[in-house]
Design an enzyme around this catalytic site. Structure first.
Site, PDB file in Angstrom:
ATOM      1  N   PHE A 112       0.812  -1.227   0.000  1.00  0.00           N
ATOM      2  CA  PHE A 112       0.000   0.000   0.000  1.00  0.00           C
ATOM      3  C   PHE A 112       0.838   1.268   0.000  1.00  0.00           C
ATOM      4  CE2 PHE A 112      -0.183   2.544   3.870  1.00  0.00           C
ATOM      5  CZ  PHE A 112       0.489   1.778   4.800  1.00  0.00           C
ATOM      6  N   LYS A 113       2.119   1.153   0.325  1.00  0.00           N
ATOM      7  CA  LYS A 113       2.973   2.333   0.362  1.00  0.00           C
ATOM      8  C   LYS A 113       2.994   3.055  -0.994  1.00  0.00           C
ATOM      9  CE  LYS A 113       4.515   1.426   4.607  1.00  0.00           C
ATOM     10  NZ  LYS A 113       3.914   0.155   5.005  1.00  0.00           N
ATOM     11  N   ASP A 114       2.765   2.297  -2.078  1.00  0.00           N
ATOM     12  CA  ASP A 114       2.746   2.915  -3.408  1.00  0.00           C
ATOM     13  C   ASP A 114       1.662   3.986  -3.533  1.00  0.00           C
ATOM     14  OD1 ASP A 114       4.827   1.375  -4.497  1.00  0.00           O
ATOM     15  OD2 ASP A 114       3.454  -0.246  -5.025  1.00  0.00           O
ATOM     16  N   LEU A 117       3.505   6.836  -2.088  1.00  0.00           N
ATOM     17  CA  LEU A 117       4.872   7.094  -2.557  1.00  0.00           C
ATOM     18  C   LEU A 117       4.965   7.299  -4.064  1.00  0.00           C
ATOM     19  CD1 LEU A 117       6.807   4.882  -0.048  1.00  0.00           C
ATOM     20  CD2 LEU A 117       7.097   7.348  -0.384  1.00  0.00           C
ATOM     21  N   THR A 147       8.057   0.445   2.811  1.00  0.00           N
ATOM     22  CA  THR A 147       8.286   1.858   2.509  1.00  0.00           C
ATOM     23  C   THR A 147       9.564   2.036   1.703  1.00  0.00           C
ATOM     24  OG1 THR A 147       7.216   2.523   4.547  1.00  0.00           O
ATOM     25  CG2 THR A 147       8.624   4.139   3.510  1.00  0.00           C
TER      26      THR A 147
END
Ligand SMILES: *Cc1c(COP(=O)(O)O)cnc(C)c1O
Length: 496
Positions: A112-114, A117, A147
């Site tokens: 989910f960091k995408d 980010l 991350t």
């Protein structure tokens, strides 16, 4: 709109300055002076929009000094079909009756960091321009696994930026490690730290407050910044998908306008669930926020008792991205609940010096009105993965399973059967060893590293996500290891 430090309201900046800096000068986190409300028919309007349009609509409310056109450009680049393998970007999938999986892992690094980010580099480089900073941003990142790769991929070869990632040696999955050490790009660096995630995160926070280092960096034309969820530019794009999930449930006619939904989030640094809380404050009809932890259940205890105590054993679990005892973003919640920066500063000081603080009953009850908390250990999570795969044909990763486990406990305890969205935070293929084991493949029968991807795919008939399949044949570019007290030397080398 001004952004203030959670530790001192006198310390305030524009949003662009807040994003360039990452952390406030006093070690506090930047928060907007107030949380804007969605206009009356916003959710109805957003229903008809694409994901990038929804992102622009919502983020604009927080971003003074940005035009719609500019944000459109960012959103189309960040959430494109080149980067995401589904046009919905963050699809909502019904798993069982009234339980929905919000799949946040369709981006380039499969976690989910995408979601944030892919957007942050646009926000950060535009902020540098608006602040007339002609320095190169050197972004320091501490990662519990996801991350790091997200930041490397988001910032790779982005002009006027460099990114240095620190990850805990032995504290990430083999796929996660391979993803990071094989990263391509001219402006990137990756270093393992002897220690756990908290050591890496504390180390990075210390580097940000090192005046000497800041000066050295400045002389070389650099400015130190952060891509961790301490940066407001990380939290903001995450609010979008909660509003988006509500719109999708409306579109799918699973709920009607105004109906409450609950949201359950597998939590580590408290960034993702904080974004859901902000969505609620903005006016998305959200009832209870369910905070799910693994064996590192410091947040479960805090939300139940009001005592935050990090003086406890640290466990390496099968959901490594949540192996965290110092949840940085909780500080933003404390501010939101009290609106008292002096009070927050005192608590954070206690946390730094004694590892512990307690909040008053009135604050605790305010917190409980919004949050419930449960923990779910690796064994239980494994049985949830197996059960959902066998019974409902739904394959989930170990972190998401912790969320489903927490939700089951919440429902059993409260009887509250409100339709619930569980944030699904990673592709099961990022954690092949644990997922294969959960499905009944004993360790000795498992194929190693990337071969495990195919083994899991054959077993489940789910295709390997492209970004992971393409790791095959990539060479490891990085092998540096530093002691946790010596992270500064890695940065000095990097800036040389
Ligand atoms: C980062 C991460 C989490 C924890 O998210 P926070 O915002 O730190 O609470 C959970 N699951 C996965 C897969 C992650 O990568």
């Amino acid at each position: 709109m001004q952004y203030i430090s959670t530790r001192n309201q006198e310390l305030n900046h524009t949003v662009t300055r807040a994003m360039v800096q990452g952390l406030a000068e006093d070690g506090g986190l930047f928060v907007p002076a107030y949380i804007p409300k969605l206009p009356n028919n916003a959710l109805e309007d957003m229903k008809a929009m694409t994901y990038p349009q929804r992102a622009v609509y919502l983020m604009k409310l927080f971003l003074e000094g940005y035009s719609i056109r500019e944000l459109n450009d960012f959103a189309l680049k960040a959430y494109s079909s080149e980067k995401f393998d589904t046009p919905e970007i963050a699809p909502v999938v019904e798993v069982t009756k009234d339980i929905y999986s919000l799949e946040l892992w369709h981006g380039p690094t499969c976690a989910f960091k995408d979601m944030a980010l892919q957007m942050l580099p646009h926000l950060l480089t535009s902020s540098l321009k608006k602040e007339e900073e002609n320095k190169t941003a050197c972004i320091l990142v501490a990662t519990s696994g996801d991350t790091g790769k997200g930041a490397l991929e988001g910032f790779r070869d982005v002009q006027d930026t460099r990114v240095m990632v620190f990850y805990p040696q032995g504290g990430v999955s083999s796929v996660q490690e391979l993803q990071m050490v094989s990263q391509e790009g001219k402006n990137v660096g990756v270093t393992a730290v002897v220690g756990n995630f908290d050591d890496a995160q504390t180390g990075v926070k210390t580097l940000f407050q090192d005046k000497e280092l800041a000066k050295e960096a400045e002389q070389k034309g650099y400015l130190l910044s952060s891509a961790n969820s301490i940066n407001w530019g990380r939290v903001l794009p995450q609010i979008v998908y909660y509003a988006s999930a509500y719109c999708d449930l409306l579109s799918q006619e699973k709920i009607q306008a105004g109906d409450l939904i609950n949201i359950c989030v597998p939590t580590g640094n408290f960034g993702n669930i904080l974004a859901a809380y902000y969505a609620k404050l903005m006016g998305v009809p959200i009832g209870q926020l369910i905070c799910a932890s693994n064996e590192n259940n410091v947040l479960t205890d805090f939300i139940k008792t009001g005592v935050y105590d990090r003086n406890r054993a640290f466990y390496n679990t099968t959901s490594p991205s949540m192996d965290i005892l110092i949840s940085s973003n909780l500080e933003r919640l404390l501010y939101s609940l009290t609106q008292d920066t002096k009070w927050v500063a005192e608590k954070m000081d206690l946390l730094a010096t004694t590892g512990k603080y307690a909040v008053e009953d009135i604050i605790l009850s305010r917190m409980k009105r919004n949050f419930s908390a449960y923990d779910c250990d690796g064994k239980k999570a494994a049985s949830i993965i197996k059960e959902h795969h066998e019974k409902y044909g739904y394959l989930m990763d170990t972190h998401t399973a912790v969320g489903f486990g927490a939700l089951a406990q919440y429902r059993a305890e409260t009887g509250d059967m409100t339709p619930t969205v569980v944030a699904s935070t990673a592709s099961p293929f990022k954690f092949t060893e644990s997922v294969l084991a959960a499905l009944g493949t004993p360790t000795e029968m498992q194929q190693k590293d990337l071969d495990g991807l195919d083994q899991l795919s054959e077993k489940t008939k789910v295709p390997v996500p492209k970004p992971l399949a393409s790791l095959r044949g990539k060479e490891a570019r990085f092998s540096d290891v530093v002691e946790k007290d010596d992270m500064i030397s890695a940065v000095r080398n990097f800036l040389r």
